[in-house]
Scaffold this active site. Structure first.
Site, PDB file in Angstrom:
ATOM      1  N   ASP A 242       0.768  -1.129  -0.154  1.00  9.81           N
ATOM      2  CA  ASP A 242      -0.150  -0.201  -0.302  1.00  9.81           C
ATOM      3  C   ASP A 242       0.544   1.223  -0.062  1.00  9.81           C
ATOM      4  OD1 ASP A 242      -1.657  -2.038   0.695  1.00  9.81           O
ATOM      5  OD2 ASP A 242      -1.832  -1.199   2.372  1.00  9.81           O
TER       6      ASP A 242
HETATM    7  C1  FRU Z   1      -3.762  -4.108   2.498  1.00  9.57           C
HETATM    8  C2  FRU Z   1      -3.324  -4.219   3.568  1.00  9.57           C
HETATM    9  C3  FRU Z   1      -3.709  -3.037   4.895  1.00  9.57           C
HETATM   10  C4  FRU Z   1      -3.030  -3.575   6.163  1.00  9.57           C
HETATM   11  C5  FRU Z   1      -1.679  -3.551   5.640  1.00  9.57           C
HETATM   12  C6  FRU Z   1      -0.395  -4.488   6.090  1.00  9.57           C
HETATM   13  O1  FRU Z   1      -3.270  -4.894   1.625  1.00  9.57           O
HETATM   14  O2  FRU Z   1      -4.260  -5.399   4.357  1.00  9.57           O
HETATM   15  O3  FRU Z   1      -5.453  -3.319   5.542  1.00  9.57           O
HETATM   16  O4  FRU Z   1      -2.894  -2.331   6.417  1.00  9.57           O
HETATM   17  O5  FRU Z   1      -2.080  -3.826   4.148  1.00  9.57           O
HETATM   18  O6  FRU Z   1       0.709  -3.974   4.825  1.00  9.57           O
END
Ligand code: FRU
Length: 537
Positions: A22
């Site tokens: 992300d």
């Molecule tokens: C989305 C996610 C979020 C989390 C992060 C962990 O891709 O699962 O919900 O904060 O990635 O890396």
């Protein structure tokens, strides 16, 4: 399969190596764009998550800095997960993010961090005040502690800051509201901002939009004529949004379309997840950033030593209909363009195709094309048996299945013998009332001769008036990325493909028409794309 280093993207955001997911806390600060992202410093699979940090003057050329947020306090010692930035009234940024507090289960709390030195435009160091952290914990019996994460940018309304945190209750996905007067102490509001029977909401995003058709963006704390609420659904791994109204007194959001929660719109009908927007005061626009995972196998990811890219940042604004957003690659990406190759007024008869020649790097290019269909008479009847499911429809009627009006569009990353090609195209149907219905599709089923790749067709309907016969398409081609924008950004599809022959100089670009109606290429421009500074790689 064997992965060629030539498939590594040239101008899509990527660290020099390892796993990325992300985008986190994008912001503009003292002349620099900042982008943090979920990163594994130790390998090409998810794990050991820290916030890597890059800065840019234009959202296209990136300089990598040291990781900014990493496990260092009890409330984030097992991971620093996604979060957002908010610029406070005095101009200082604050970051809120999810911390993992147990090694055995992913027990989640929310934390806050401030710059160590706000006069450093590069915001290299962050402090996590021990007296404040964590700022929110999952109360027993009320919040599922393993599904409680991804705080949004906060907005100021009625004397309070508010921010959202994604969660789930049973199978109901929701966005918890937290309020604060001083940005330090936060309390949860009784009611969530909104919820729907969709499963867990990851990475919620909530922002105001100016009026329909107004290109300018708004700061998250400004009043919007409309609001957009987006969530990333863990169940489907896609990002969905609705357009609606926000009642600031009750802190409730209501989608305009009452069926909105079940007929939600996707930012992108391809590989695009965990996205986040920010307001860019330098250009008064709202910019969307999103993550595109690999569609390749984990052993290949490990062999390559990297996995994941980000989409090209997109400017987003409310469509004149008020029903959906429009998305367009930020104008800065055009600084990478070389000399254009153009085609004008070329007619494609049924079954014809032609090559767009003269591109030195058809594997790393930007193509804009306007089509004009001679007549819609031959449009195929729209079969309700497909349940209005674009992806299902395109899975059956792919690029090689002859149609009436279309399929017509581009073959990108195509080998000279057309054994390998990724088709990006439109196909026009007629519904029971004779009204045209436009399908946009990316068909990667012929994209590679390599086995073990994930190659589903991706598709969405395009809510555009095609009665004039005109429709446009833009594709950003980048070695293993095909990122396409239909009808000026009404429908977008990002797809990952890994050709085995159509690589480097052996990749070509074609325009095709596999329907019964003539299609004119009114205007086509294609540009080779230069490689920007990309985090030192
Ligand atoms: C989305 C996610 C979020 C989390 C992060 C962990 O891709 O699962 O919900 O904060 O990635 O890396």
């Amino acid at each position: 399969s064997i992965v060629s280093p030539l498939l590594r993207t040239g101008y899509h955001f990527q660290p020099p190596m390892n796993w990325i997911n992300d985008p986190n806390a994008p912001m503009y600060y003292k002349g620099w764009y900042h982008l943090f992202y979920q990163y594994n410093p130790k390998g090409a699979v998810w794990g050991n998550i820290v916030w890597a940090h890059s800065v840019s003057r234009d959202l296209i050329n990136w300089i990598a800095l040291e990781p900014a947020i990493y496990p260092s306090i009890p409330s984030d010692q097992y991971g620093c997960w996604s979060g957002s930035a908010t610029l406070l009234p005095d101009g200082t940024p604050a970051i809120t993010y999810t911390g993992i507090t147990r090694p055995d289960v992913n027990y989640q709390v929310q934390n806050i961090a401030f710059p160590k030195n706000a006069s450093d435009p590069l915001l290299r160091e962050w402090v996590k005040p021990p007296e404040l952290n964590p700022i929110a914990v999952p109360e027993a019996g009320v919040i599922n502690a393993t599904q409680f994460r991804d705080p949004t940018t906060a907005w100021f309304a009625g004397g309070h800051w508010r921010m959202l945190v994604g969660g789930v209750r049973g199978t109901r996905g929701l966005a918890f509201v937290y309020r604060s007067r001083d940005f330090k102490r936060w309390t949860r509001a009784k009611h969530p901002l909104h919820s729907a029977m969709t499963g867990m909401w990851e990475c919620p995003d909530f922002f105001p939009v100016a009026g329909a058709g107004v290109g300018n963006g708004l700061d998250t704390s400004e009043r919007g004529e409309k609001y957009v609420l987006k969530s990333s659904l863990d169940l489907t791994r896609y990002d969905y949004y609705t357009v609606g109204r926000y009642d600031e007194r009750k802190d409730r959001y209501v989608p305009d379309n009452p069926a909105g929660d079940y007929r939600r719109i996707r930012y992108d009908y391809g590989n695009f997840y965990a996205s986040k927007t920010f307001y860019d005061p330098a250009k008064r626009r709202r910019v969307l950033l999103g993550w595109a995972n690999e569609s390749d196998s984990v052993p290949d990811d490990k062999a390559k030593g990297w996995a994941g890219v980000h989409a090209i940042p997109r400017k987003i604004w409310l469509d004149p209909s008020g029903k959906q957003l429009l998305q367009w690659p930020i104008e800065e990406v055009e600084t990478l363009r070389g000399k254009p190759v153009t085609v004008a007024g070329k007619v494609l008869k049924p079954g014809e195709h032609f090559e767009v020649t003269g591109l030195a790097t058809a594997y790393q290019a930007d193509v804009e094309v306007s089509f004009e269909v001679s007549s819609l008479d031959k449009a195929e009847p729209f079969d309700p048996a497909y349940d209005n499911d674009a992806q299902k429809l395109c899975g059956v009627k792919g690029a090689d299945v002859k149609g009436g009006v279309g399929p017509f569009g581009l073959w990108v990353l195509a080998s000279g013998d057309l054994q390998e090609k990724t088709a990006v195209f439109f196909r026009v149907f007629k519904d029971g009332y004779g009204k045209p219905k436009v399908l946009m599709c990316t068909d990667p089923t012929k994209s590679s001769l390599s086995p073990d790749l994930y190659k589903p067709t991706f598709a969405g309907f395009v809510d555009t008036d095609i009665s004039s016969g005109k429709i446009s398409l833009r594709s950003l081609i980048d070695r293993s990325v095909v990122e396409s924008f239909g009808a000026g950004g009404k429908t977008c599809i990002l797809s990952r493909v890994y050709p085995s022959i159509a690589i480097g100089k052996d990749a070509h670009l074609y325009v095709f028409n596999n329907g019964e109606a003539d299609v004119k290429v009114s205007q086509l421009s294609a540009w080779d794309m230069k490689k920007p500074l990309m985090n030192g790689a």
